[in-house]
Write a protein that holds these residues in place. Structure first.
Motif, mmCIF file in Angstrom:
data_model
loop_
_atom_site.group_PDB
_atom_site.id
_atom_site.type_symbol
_atom_site.label_atom_id
_atom_site.label_comp_id
_atom_site.label_asym_id
_atom_site.label_seq_id
_atom_site.Cartn_x
_atom_site.Cartn_y
_atom_site.Cartn_z
ATOM 1 N N UNK A 52 0.847 -1.189 0.000
ATOM 2 C CA UNK A 52 0.000 0.000 0.000
ATOM 3 C C UNK A 52 0.881 1.237 0.000
ATOM 4 N N UNK A 53 0.362 2.342 -0.499
ATOM 5 C CA UNK A 53 1.106 3.595 -0.509
ATOM 6 C C UNK A 53 1.125 4.155 0.910
ATOM 7 N N UNK A 54 2.311 4.155 1.510
ATOM 8 C CA UNK A 54 2.435 4.578 2.901
ATOM 9 C C UNK A 54 2.706 6.070 3.025
ATOM 10 N N UNK A 55 3.500 6.632 2.127
ATOM 11 C CA UNK A 55 3.862 8.047 2.223
ATOM 12 C C UNK A 55 4.445 8.504 0.901
ATOM 13 N N UNK A 56 4.459 9.813 0.710
ATOM 14 C CA UNK A 56 5.150 10.424 -0.424
ATOM 15 C C UNK A 56 6.067 11.505 0.145
ATOM 16 N N UNK A 57 7.351 11.375 -0.118
ATOM 17 C CA UNK A 57 8.350 12.309 0.403
ATOM 18 C C UNK A 57 8.845 13.209 -0.713
ATOM 19 N N UNK A 101 -6.688 7.032 -8.153
ATOM 20 C CA UNK A 101 -6.366 5.617 -7.963
ATOM 21 C C UNK A 101 -6.257 5.282 -6.482
ATOM 22 N N UNK A 102 -5.560 6.164 -5.744
ATOM 23 C CA UNK A 102 -5.343 5.981 -4.303
ATOM 24 C C UNK A 102 -5.833 7.251 -3.596
ATOM 25 N N UNK A 377 -9.008 -0.748 2.523
ATOM 26 C CA UNK A 377 -7.807 -0.910 1.696
ATOM 27 C C UNK A 377 -7.715 0.202 0.661
ATOM 28 N N UNK A 378 -8.824 0.567 0.084
ATOM 29 C CA UNK A 378 -8.854 1.639 -0.916
ATOM 30 C C UNK A 378 -8.449 2.976 -0.309
ATOM 31 N N UNK A 379 -8.972 3.280 0.894
ATOM 32 C CA UNK A 379 -8.671 4.551 1.547
ATOM 33 C C UNK A 379 -7.262 4.588 2.144
ATOM 34 N N UNK A 494 -2.832 9.918 11.098
ATOM 35 C CA UNK A 494 -4.064 10.692 10.907
ATOM 36 C C UNK A 494 -4.187 11.211 9.478
ATOM 37 N N UNK A 495 -3.053 11.533 8.847
ATOM 38 C CA UNK A 495 -3.099 12.071 7.485
ATOM 39 C C UNK A 495 -3.700 11.061 6.520
ATOM 40 N N UNK A 496 -3.476 9.774 6.762
ATOM 41 C CA UNK A 496 -4.071 8.735 5.915
ATOM 42 C C UNK A 496 -5.529 8.481 6.283
ATOM 43 N N UNK A 497 -5.851 8.554 7.553
ATOM 44 C CA UNK A 497 -7.207 8.205 7.996
ATOM 45 C C UNK A 497 -8.245 9.298 7.744
ATOM 46 N N UNK A 498 -7.780 10.542 7.503
ATOM 47 C CA UNK A 498 -8.736 11.630 7.303
ATOM 48 C C UNK A 498 -9.641 11.396 6.101
ATOM 49 N N UNK A 499 -9.092 10.762 5.056
ATOM 50 C CA UNK A 499 -9.869 10.578 3.827
ATOM 51 C C UNK A 499 -11.172 9.852 4.112
ATOM 52 N N UNK A 500 -11.119 8.852 4.984
ATOM 53 C CA UNK A 500 -12.324 8.060 5.275
ATOM 54 C C UNK A 500 -13.394 8.908 5.938
ATOM 55 N N UNK A 501 -12.988 9.875 6.777
ATOM 56 C CA UNK A 501 -13.968 10.735 7.454
ATOM 57 C C UNK A 501 -14.711 11.584 6.436
ATOM 58 N N UNK A 502 -13.960 12.206 5.516
ATOM 59 C CA UNK A 502 -14.590 13.069 4.521
ATOM 60 C C UNK A 502 -15.498 12.267 3.591
ATOM 61 N N UNK A 503 -15.068 11.050 3.266
ATOM 62 C CA UNK A 503 -15.879 10.207 2.381
ATOM 63 C C UNK A 503 -17.135 9.710 3.093
ATOM 64 N N UNK A 504 -16.988 9.274 4.340
ATOM 65 C CA UNK A 504 -18.097 8.646 5.049
ATOM 66 C C UNK A 504 -19.075 9.653 5.661
#
Length: 557
Positions: A52-57, A101-102, A377-379, A494-504
């Motif tokens: 999975x995409x963990x981070x972008x530096x 995509x991600x 997995x998608x989020x 938290x930066x990864x988990x925020x997407x699910x809040x906005x979507x849900x």
């Protein structure tokens, strides 16, 4: 499958677009690709279900080199594959967006755009996420040649000077929440578009709490940065210090003694109990269950007292040093820890019964904000939020570090994926942590607490991953062989988990929104990147040096 074979598989999947490969560390594969091949390479890894995409530096390689660098880090257990792209620094550095995509890549891309000046073709979002509204255009704080004078506020762009939103039309409104709001314990800003009571759109802004820590790290030595990173988050201070220490030790090819590693894991376990009990109280408060809030925070004091007895501090424990720890576990501390754990286990079991049987609480949690395993997995979800949806994602098990090889933990998962499942996962996880901590205290290795560390860290780069209470904490650390780091990039869960809040949030009632936000256990200060500080009398922007000198003079009074 071992790490070597896993990386070979990734290399095979990426072969059509690979220009050059590197192995910076035994568990890492770097693949240099062209910018036009990014989407195809990402698609190949996703199609093969390789991690999975963990981070972008993002990194500015400097004026002399004249290039910007983007690293897309994919994690598969302990194996890490990074797609490395170089772009000209002076012209528009444009990357194709992969947010379609991600979804979690959207926040990563906006960070690179605002902090370093990357552009993203195909991106549907143009609003700022981290930088203040009055930050000047085309000024990028993580560029190598950035100076504080460039950050002079732009008149007419302050938040209190911008027009307010309200009625959109008919029965549709835009409801602002934050940055100062009773539903939020930290400053973040949300805008929810509602049709009656139903949320139809959601967006957010960060950037209200951070202190520009990544930029500040470049001007401080390796030891000073240890105490700087501890202050990213008051709840996860030990976790940040531990991730940083492990990364720097790896660059220096130094391993902390076994006793130090065990004590690090013990304190991380106590911090996890502290964090989850704090979260339980906040979630209960948002649900209107203030009795549970007060009881869980009362029991949280037991953990904080133990941390104070071991480290001397209740917040920012400062237990780590580079090469080990500075606090030991004697007979008195061991006895106190075991007594505290016995009390906490009883209370945790009681809370587990309450959150699964109380009718009022279940009305606010059962079936609310449900995320399926495929959606998780998608989020790109991490930590308890992912494990509550049946997604097995825990760095302590997938890529054990420190003493977790000798004192492993058990995986806790639920499959319902709603707010109730997130409560259950966290509470069961606390029981597992209590068992592991008791095992550590009873079997603490003998030996020293520290080992010798060099003052200058050899040139190189490393990735340090740790399972924080909220999920995977990702540190990218780069050294040029001096006393200061060249780059430290921090991606918090938290930066990864925020997407699910906005979507849900879309489709739910507005009354459910506070619980949806609390359900992922957000940390705002962990996410934010930069803030400017002005002298009120002259509106002059302060540098780090001026701010430090002001603080010294202030506390002399």
């Amino acid at each position: 499958m071992n790490i070597e074979q896993t990386l070979k598989d990734a290399e095979q999947f990426l072969a059509p677009w690979c220009k050059e490969t590197f192995h910076p560390e035994v568990n890492r594969l770097d693949v240099a690709i062209q910018v036009d091949d990014l989407r195809a390479a990402v698609g190949a890894l996703l199609a093969a279900r390789w991690g999975y995409l963990s981070a972008v530096t993002g990194t500015d390689l400097g004026i002399e080199v004249g290039q910007l660098e983007a690293l897309y880090h994919f994690c598969n257990g302990p194996a890490i594959t990074s797609l490395r792209i170089h772009l000209p620094r002076e012209s528009d550095a444009c990357l194709p967006s992969i947010a379609d995509i991600i979804p979690s890549a959207s926040f990563f891309e906006r960070e690179l755009q605002e902090m370093l000046g990357f552009a993203f073709s195909g991106s549907k979002v143009s609003e700022r996420l981290f930088l203040p509204d009055d930050w000047p255009e085309k000024v990028y704080p993580l560029r190598a040649d950035f100076s504080i004078e460039q950050a002079a506020p732009v008149a007419g762009r302050r938040a209190d000077e911008l027009p307010e939103q309200g009625v959109v039309g008919g029965n549709t409104f835009v409801i602002p929440i934050g940055p100062q709001h009773p539903a939020l314990k930290e400053p973040g800003h949300f805008e929810f578009t509602v049709d009656g009571e139903i949320v139809t759109a959601a967006k957010m802004r960060l950037g209200y709490a951070h202190r520009g820590i990544e930029k500040a790290a470049e001007s401080r030595n390796w030891i000073q940065n240890l105490y700087l990173f501890e202050r990213i988050c008051g709840i996860c201070s030990h976790t940040h210090a531990m991730a940083y220490s492990l990364g720097v030790e790896k660059l220096a090819q130094v391993e902390a003694p076994p006793r130090a590693q065990a004590i690090r894991e013990l304190i991380a376990g106590l911090e996890r109990v502290h964090s989850h009990l704090l979260w339980l109280g906040v979630a209960a408060h948002e649900a209107g269950f203030d009795t549970l809030f007060m009881y869980s925070w009362r029991d949280r004091e037991t953990v904080m007292n133990l941390l104070e007895q071991i480290t001397g501090n209740r917040v920012n424990y400062s237990a780590n040093v580079l090469g080990g720890v500075k606090c030991d576990i004697g007979a008195e501390q061991a006895k106190a820890v075991k007594e505290g754990l016995t009390y906490l286990e009883t209370r945790i079991r009681h809370y587990l019964e309450v959150v699964t049987t109380d009718a009022m609480f279940l009305n606010r949690t059962r079936g609310i904000g449900t995320i399926s395993r495929d959606e998780a997995e998608k989020f790109g979800l991490l930590g308890p939020t992912a494990r509550a949806s049946g997604l097995s994602r825990d760095v302590r098990l997938e890529a054990p570090y420190g003493a977790y090889h000798h004192f492993p933990v058990s995986l806790v998962m639920e499959t319902n994926g709603d707010l109730e499942a997130r409560c259950v996962v966290r509470l069961k996880e606390l029981l597992v942590s209590c068992f592991t901590m008791r095992t550590i205290v009873d079997n603490l290795p003998e030996g020293p607490l520290t080992t010798r560390m060099p003052r200058k860290i050899p040139a190189g780069e490393t990735v340090s991953r740790i399972e924080a209470p909220r999920g995977e904490l990702f540190y990218y650390i780069k050294s040029k062989g001096g006393e200061n780091p060249a780059r430290v990039h921090i991606r918090t869960p938290s930066l990864c988990n925020w997407v699910s809040v906005l979507e849900k949030a879309v489709g739910h009632q507005l009354a459910d929104v506070p619980m949806l936000i609390a359900g992922m256990d957000p940390c705002f200060s962990c996410n934010d990147r930069v803030v400017t500080v002005n002298r009120p009398s002259t509106n002059e922007t302060w540098s780090w040096k001026q701010l430090r000198e002001y603080g010294i003079e202030f506390y002399k009074r």
